[in-house]
Design an enzyme around this catalytic site. Structure first.
Site, PDB file in Angstrom:
ATOM      1  N   TYR A  64       0.741  -1.072  -0.082  1.00  0.00           N
ATOM      2  CA  TYR A  64      -0.203   0.052   0.155  1.00  0.00           C
ATOM      3  C   TYR A  64       1.071   1.287   0.109  1.00  0.00           C
ATOM      4  CZ  TYR A  64      -3.727  -3.202   1.447  1.00  0.00           C
ATOM      5  OH  TYR A  64      -4.550  -4.160   1.416  1.00  0.00           O
ATOM      6  N   PRO A 209     -15.896  -4.679   2.806  1.00  0.00           N
ATOM      7  CA  PRO A 209     -16.984  -5.087   3.041  1.00  0.00           C
ATOM      8  C   PRO A 209     -17.993  -4.030   2.585  1.00  0.00           C
ATOM      9  CG  PRO A 209     -15.818  -4.053   4.787  1.00  0.00           C
ATOM     10  CD  PRO A 209     -15.113  -4.220   3.830  1.00  0.00           C
ATOM     11  N   LEU A 210     -17.583  -2.979   2.161  1.00  0.00           N
ATOM     12  CA  LEU A 210     -18.770  -2.080   1.464  1.00  0.00           C
ATOM     13  C   LEU A 210     -18.556  -1.942  -0.079  1.00  0.00           C
ATOM     14  CD1 LEU A 210     -18.315   0.931   4.085  1.00  0.00           C
ATOM     15  CD2 LEU A 210     -20.238  -0.507   3.941  1.00  0.00           C
ATOM     16  N   GLY A 213     -17.367   1.377  -1.586  1.00  0.00           N
ATOM     17  CA  GLY A 213     -18.035   2.480  -1.350  1.00  0.00           C
ATOM     18  C   GLY A 213     -19.467   2.171  -2.213  1.00  0.00           C
TER      19      GLY A 213
END
Length: 310
Positions: A64, A209-210, A213
């Site tokens: 990252y 988990p979203l 977005g």
């Protein structure tokens, strides 16, 4: 709504208990998960605010930035009192949005040493194989992590983006305390892996988990369930993951203080049987969106290959 991540409860990571609502750091970087954050001071404040809100599990990776998120985590949170910081190795970066797998033992050992330095620790609490490299036998990659564990460089081993069969192969080599796969109310492709984790007593860290977005915007059955629960669509999506399995740990990531507060609010949300039933079937629309994204990525790779040959 209560803003305390500890309301989600805990799950076991080996011999320690970890809060079931974590934080993923990937979105703190620049565009394409490349380069430093636009506002470094704001990123540091966000990480510290997450701790204030009860978050005790932070997931990062050497890829990252690359390296930027590990450095940020150390700057904001070291010496990690009562926190578990997990990192990952096994991916290389060639530029914004560009990733390649490298599961060679020599690379993993060198990557771990660099992560130890950036995180300012002598031992990493949870070190995860970021991706299974098809060019390297999985047993060799996990064997390298087990050697790092025996040397005291890492305390626990996790594996990411793995199939149920791959998990069994890894378990035959070393103790695995966690799996990290993409999982959400919109993407249930790892449901079989989650069920294997439940049977094995392994924690399941749910990334995206979203759905990056997509679920926070809400529509259809998700929006109706949110209205019934008096919550936002994103909170319902996170609560659904928490309800789906006692070993699940969603790790929503955000660079927005407001979204962080909203996400933590999901820890105290309890969905009714009716709300859970309304989300039992996959959400239409996401599959088409995911397919379109994969096709765009594939087209981009083809164009890049053509340019390299030109």
């Amino acid at each position: 709504m209560q803003r305390d991540a500890r309301a989600a409860g805990t799950v076991e990571f080996g011999e320690i208990a970890v809060g079931r609502l974590g934080y993923g750091t990937m979105q703190l970087t620049g565009p394409g998960v490349w380069g430093p954050p636009p506002d470094r001071a704001e990123a540091v404040r966000l990480l510290r605010r997450a701790v204030e809100l009860g978050v005790g599990f932070f997931d990062t990776a050497d890829a990252y930035g690359p390296h930027e998120c590990e450095l940020l985590v150390a700057e904001a949170l070291h010496p990690y009192r009562d926190l578990v910081v997990a990192t990952k190795g096994g991916l290389r970066r060639q530029g914004p949005g560009r990733w390649s797998k490298d599961g060679r033992p020599a690379h993993l050992k060198a990557a771990c040493e660099e992560s130890l330095r950036r995180l300012r620790v002598d031992c990493i609490e949870l070190y995860q194989l970021h991706a299974v490299d098809p060019a390297v036998p999985l047993e060799e990659s996990i064997g390298a992590l087990d050697e790092l564990r025996a040397a005291g460089k890492i305390r626990r081993i996790g594996i990411c983006n793995v199939t149920a069969g791959g998990l069994e192969r890894a378990l035959a080599v070393a103790p695995i305390v966690s799996v990290q796969n993409r999982f959400s109310v919109a993407d249930r492709s790892s449901a079989d892996v989650l069920e294997r984790c439940e049977r094995r007593g392994i924690s399941f860290v749910a990334w995206a988990p979203l759905a990056k977005g997509y679920l926070a915007r809400g529509a259809g059955r998700l929006a109706r369930a949110a209205a019934a629960a008096g919550a936002t669509p994103g909170q319902v999506a996170l609560a659904w993951v928490l309800e789906r399995s006692p070993v699940a740990i969603p790790i929503p990531g955000t660079a927005s203080p407001a979204h962080l507060e909203e996400n933590v609010g999901a820890a105290a949300l309890r969905l009714s049987a009716e709300e859970i039933a309304a989300l039992a079937r996959p959400l239409p629309g996401y599959e088409a969106r995911a397919l379109a994204r994969r096709l765009r990525v594939r087209a981009g790779r083809v164009k890049a290959a053509v340019r390299r040959r030109a």
